[in-house]
Enzyme design. Structure first.
Site, PDB file in Angstrom:
ATOM      1  N   ASP A  82      -2.580  -0.104   6.645  1.00 16.49           N
ATOM      2  CA  ASP A  82      -3.155  -1.042   5.334  1.00 16.49           C
ATOM      3  C   ASP A  82      -2.314  -2.236   4.671  1.00 16.49           C
ATOM      4  OD1 ASP A  82      -4.633   1.166   6.442  1.00 16.49           O
ATOM      5  OD2 ASP A  82      -4.426   1.978   4.096  1.00 16.49           O
ATOM      6  N   GLU A 134      -6.497  17.999   1.910  1.00 17.84           N
ATOM      7  CA  GLU A 134      -7.491  16.708   1.326  1.00 17.84           C
ATOM      8  C   GLU A 134      -6.462  15.431   1.288  1.00 17.84           C
ATOM      9  OE1 GLU A 134     -10.858  14.779  -1.695  1.00 17.84           O
ATOM     10  OE2 GLU A 134      -9.546  16.766  -2.068  1.00 17.84           O
ATOM     11  N   HIS A 159      -5.359   6.132   7.840  1.00 21.15           N
ATOM     12  CA  HIS A 159      -4.899   5.450   6.531  1.00 21.15           C
ATOM     13  C   HIS A 159      -3.457   5.364   6.637  1.00 21.15           C
ATOM     14  CE1 HIS A 159      -7.734   4.452   2.954  1.00 21.15           C
ATOM     15  NE2 HIS A 159      -8.401   5.389   3.774  1.00 21.15           N
ATOM     16  N   GLU A 213       0.873   6.036   0.062  1.00 14.49           N
ATOM     17  CA  GLU A 213       0.166   7.018   1.276  1.00 14.49           C
ATOM     18  C   GLU A 213       0.394   7.835  -0.483  1.00 14.49           C
ATOM     19  OE1 GLU A 213      -2.494   6.876   2.096  1.00 14.49           O
ATOM     20  OE2 GLU A 213      -2.827   5.009   3.301  1.00 14.49           O
ATOM     21  N   HIS A 239      -4.805  10.823   5.797  1.00 16.66           N
ATOM     22  CA  HIS A 239      -3.377   9.701   6.416  1.00 16.66           C
ATOM     23  C   HIS A 239      -2.634  10.880   7.180  1.00 16.66           C
ATOM     24  CE1 HIS A 239      -0.709  12.571   3.532  1.00 16.66           C
ATOM     25  NE2 HIS A 239      -1.711  11.886   2.816  1.00 16.66           N
ATOM     26  N   ASP A 265       0.759  -1.151   0.390  1.00 19.57           N
ATOM     27  CA  ASP A 265       0.163  -0.275  -0.085  1.00 19.57           C
ATOM     28  C   ASP A 265       0.385   1.397   0.335  1.00 19.57           C
ATOM     29  OD1 ASP A 265      -2.816   0.753   0.223  1.00 19.57           O
ATOM     30  OD2 ASP A 265      -1.807   1.778   2.078  1.00 19.57           O
TER      31      ASP A 265
END
Length: 231
Positions: free
Chosen positions: A158, A52, A153, A9, A57, A7
């Site tokens: 994750d 945003e 997140h 970010e 995260h 995963d």
């Protein structure tokens, strides 16, 4: 079979608009078993993280100021995933960002798919559960996976959760090898039997109530994931 559940970010949603990766988290599966081996890094993107994205995260610009650039971690990251099958939820997003990062270092470099397989668990979930929500939170709820500690997140968190989801989504536990000729079952000649004349008796250990409850909960998860259980 070696798989890497991955995963990322990012600073935003589109690398074509200059957005970059700021965190990578990976956990390793070998033959559908977690090995405990993982890869995790935060990355300074040399650009502002959108508000945003921060709300998703929680990774701030200030936190990333002293972190390594992608160029500094690229070789270690590639070495970890090279030759594996990448297991990713909404793979097009993460793979697109990974290929973008490598292309900034070398525009002629081959895409990551040239060295790794890619398995998209979002596509798997949509095929198995059409018309239902199939984001990670929804799948955790559907398969009884505790993600109460996931308030924001995070790439490594994750990836760890996705590993549990993937194993249940793709069929739950591996088949038990109870057959006498299996690798784990041994040969027939290896089976030990008690000699009645020896006076030995079998020790019978009954399950405790909490163990029975835990077993039943786990069997319910298997039933939900595969639709059938052997016992």
């Amino acid at each position: 079979m070696r798989q890497v559940v991955l995963d990322t970010e990012t600073t935003g949603i589109d690398p074509k608009q200059g957005h970059r990766i700021i965190e990578i988290g990976c956990v390793e599966l070998i033959d559908r078993k977690l090995t405990g081996n993982h890869y995790h890094v935060y990355i300074n993107p040399d650009r502002v993280v959108e508000e945003e994205a921060i709300s998703v995260h929680g990774i701030t610009n200030e936190f990333l100021e002293d972190k390594s650039r992608f160029a500094q971690i690229a070789d270690d990251f590639f070495a970890f995933v090279d030759g594996s099958e990448l297991v990713i939820h909404n793979a097009a997003f993460d793979v697109g960002f990974i290929n973008h990062e490598f292309s900034l270092l070398n525009p002629k470099r081959q895409v990551i798919e040239s060295n790794c397989g890619v398995l998209d668990t979002l596509a798997m979930a949509r095929e198995k559960h059409p018309g239902q929500k199939n984001n990670l939170d929804a799948l955790c709820k559907r398969y009884g996976i505790d993600n109460g500690h996931r308030t924001l997140h995070g790439a490594l968190l994750d990836a760890e959760i996705l590993a549990d989801v993937y194993l249940l989504l793709s069929g739950g536990q591996s088949a038990f090898e109870l057959d006498a000729n299996s690798a784990s079952g041994g040969q027939v000649g290896d089976i030990r039997r008690l000699d009645r004349s020896s006076g030995q008796s079998l020790l019978v250990c009954s399950a405790q109530s909490d163990e029975i409850e835990a077993h039943n909960l786990y069997m319910e998860k298997l039933q939900k994931s595969s639709g059938k259980t052997l016992w």
